[in-house]
Design an enzyme around this catalytic site. Structure first.
Site, PDB file in Angstrom:
ATOM      1  N   GLY A  12     -11.086   3.585 -15.339  1.00 15.64           N
ATOM      2  CA  GLY A  12     -11.715   2.300 -15.053  1.00 15.64           C
ATOM      3  C   GLY A  12     -11.213   1.151 -15.901  1.00 15.64           C
ATOM      4  CB  ILE A  94     -10.110   3.323   2.809  1.00 16.29           C
ATOM      5  CG1 ILE A  94     -10.143   2.948   1.328  1.00 16.29           C
ATOM      6  CG2 ILE A  94     -11.138   2.512   3.583  1.00 16.29           C
ATOM      7  CD1 ILE A  94     -11.431   3.259   0.595  1.00 16.29           C
ATOM      8  CG  ASN A 108      -4.924   0.183  -3.548  1.00 14.63           C
ATOM      9  OD1 ASN A 108      -5.683   0.678  -4.377  1.00 14.63           O
ATOM     10  ND2 ASN A 108      -3.721   0.688  -3.302  1.00 14.63           N
ATOM     11  CG  HIS A 110       0.775   1.475  -5.489  1.00 21.00           C
ATOM     12  ND1 HIS A 110       0.267   2.755  -5.336  1.00 21.00           N
ATOM     13  CD2 HIS A 110       2.108   1.627  -5.693  1.00 21.00           C
ATOM     14  CE1 HIS A 110       1.252   3.625  -5.433  1.00 21.00           C
ATOM     15  NE2 HIS A 110       2.383   2.966  -5.647  1.00 21.00           N
ATOM     16  CD  GLU A 181      -1.993  -0.646 -12.765  1.00 26.37           C
ATOM     17  OE1 GLU A 181      -3.112  -0.335 -12.365  1.00 26.37           O
ATOM     18  OE2 GLU A 181      -1.180   0.187 -13.214  1.00 26.37           O
TER      19      GLU A 181
HETATM   20  C1  GRF Z   1      -3.955   2.544 -12.190  1.00 25.72           C
HETATM   21  O1  GRF Z   1      -2.632   2.724 -12.585  1.00 25.72           O
HETATM   22  C2  GRF Z   1      -3.992   2.115 -10.752  1.00 25.72           C
HETATM   23  O2  GRF Z   1      -2.987   1.244 -10.398  1.00 25.72           O
HETATM   24  C3  GRF Z   1      -3.784   3.446 -10.086  1.00 25.72           C
HETATM   25  O3  GRF Z   1      -4.573   4.348 -10.843  1.00 25.72           O
HETATM   26  C4  GRF Z   1      -4.689   3.879 -12.170  1.00 25.72           C
HETATM   27  C5  GRF Z   1      -6.149   3.744 -12.462  1.00 25.72           C
HETATM   28  O4  GRF Z   1      -6.435   3.338 -13.742  1.00 25.72           O
HETATM   29  N1  GRF Z   1      -4.028   3.369  -8.678  1.00 25.72           N
HETATM   30  P1  GRF Z   1      -7.893   2.894 -14.185  1.00 25.72           P
HETATM   31  O5  GRF Z   1      -8.901   3.898 -13.640  1.00 25.72           O
HETATM   32  O6  GRF Z   1      -8.171   1.509 -13.674  1.00 25.72           O
HETATM   33  O7  GRF Z   1      -7.853   2.953 -15.681  1.00 25.72           O
END
Ligand code: GRF
Length: 213
Positions: A12, A94, A108, A110, A181
């Site tokens: 998370g 989903i 989403n 990625h 991210e």
């Molecule tokens: C992230 O790298 C996201 O892009 C991928 O899974 C990971 C999740 O990380 N789909 P978190 O649970 O937000 O720490």
């Protein structure tokens, strides 16, 4: 206020980036209505709880088959009736009926530059392992709308991250999170919440540049 549901499976940290952005005002007009996890042990659920955000467990394991899970998951989402669904490291596909009901309202994150290293089997550390195996010099992250495919919906935003000589999948994953991210996802949510990005006829319409949001 954009009523938002965040779906998670693990640590998370992306959820945390959203919560931090709400705190510091870089996301406005958003209320996190609930956090849905398919994993009871997800640290993300604790992060939600500590903020007083309802956490909901929705796991395929609790249903006799995928069809009944899909129906229950879609029903729960309809009950919550969010304006936006954010998949922040959510490892469950989903259901098509949910994509239909919430078309253009599911996004989403990625951890690669789509269309590289995405699709079936590309999740978590595997994405970074494959990027290193291929020897790419640049990778990154993508925020996209969700359609019936796997990582195939219209792209909202991307951010590149350099690969370093001595990277391991873990070090690369960390850098992609920190530099891409955790930056991109809050920016995209803020842009959507403030009417700066929408999807029309399967195409993303940006009425400003992401950096200006
Ligand atoms: C992230 O790298 C996201 O892009 C991928 O899974 C990971 C999740 O990380 N789909 P978190 O649970 O937000 O720490």
């Amino acid at each position: 206020m954009l009523k938002t549901v965040v779906c998670v499976s693990g640590g998370g940290t992306n959820l945390q980036a959203i919560l931090d952005a709400l705190d510091n005002g870089s996301i406005t007009n958003v209320k996190i209505e609930a956090v849905i996890s398919n994993n009871a042990g997800a640290k993300a659920l604790q992060r939600a709880e500590s903020r007083g955000i309802p956490g909901i467990l929705m796991t395929p394991k609790a249903y006799p088959d995928r069809e009944s899970f899909n129906a229950a998951f879609t029903e729960e989402m309809c009950r919550l009736a969010p304006d936006l669904i954010v998949l922040a490291g959510f490892l469950v596909k989903i259901p098509e009926e949910m994509v239909c009901r919430f078309d253009g309202r599911i996004i989403n994150i990625h951890p690669s530059l789509i269309p590289s290293f995405c699709g079936v089997g590309y999740y978590g550390l595997k994405v970074h392992e494959k990027a290193l195996e291929r020897g790419v010099k640049v990778t990154g992250a993508t925020v996209h709308f969700v359609n019936e495919g796997m990582d195939e919906g219209p792209i909202i935003a991307q951010k590149a991250v350099a690969v370093e000589e001595d990277d391991t999948p873990e070090s690369l994953q960390r850098r992609v999170m920190e530099q891409a991210e955790w930056v991109l996802l809050p920016q995209a949510i803020n842009a959507i919440a403030n009417g700066k990005i929408r999807v029309k006829d399967g195409k993303v319409r940006c009425v400003c540049r992401m950096e200006e949001t």
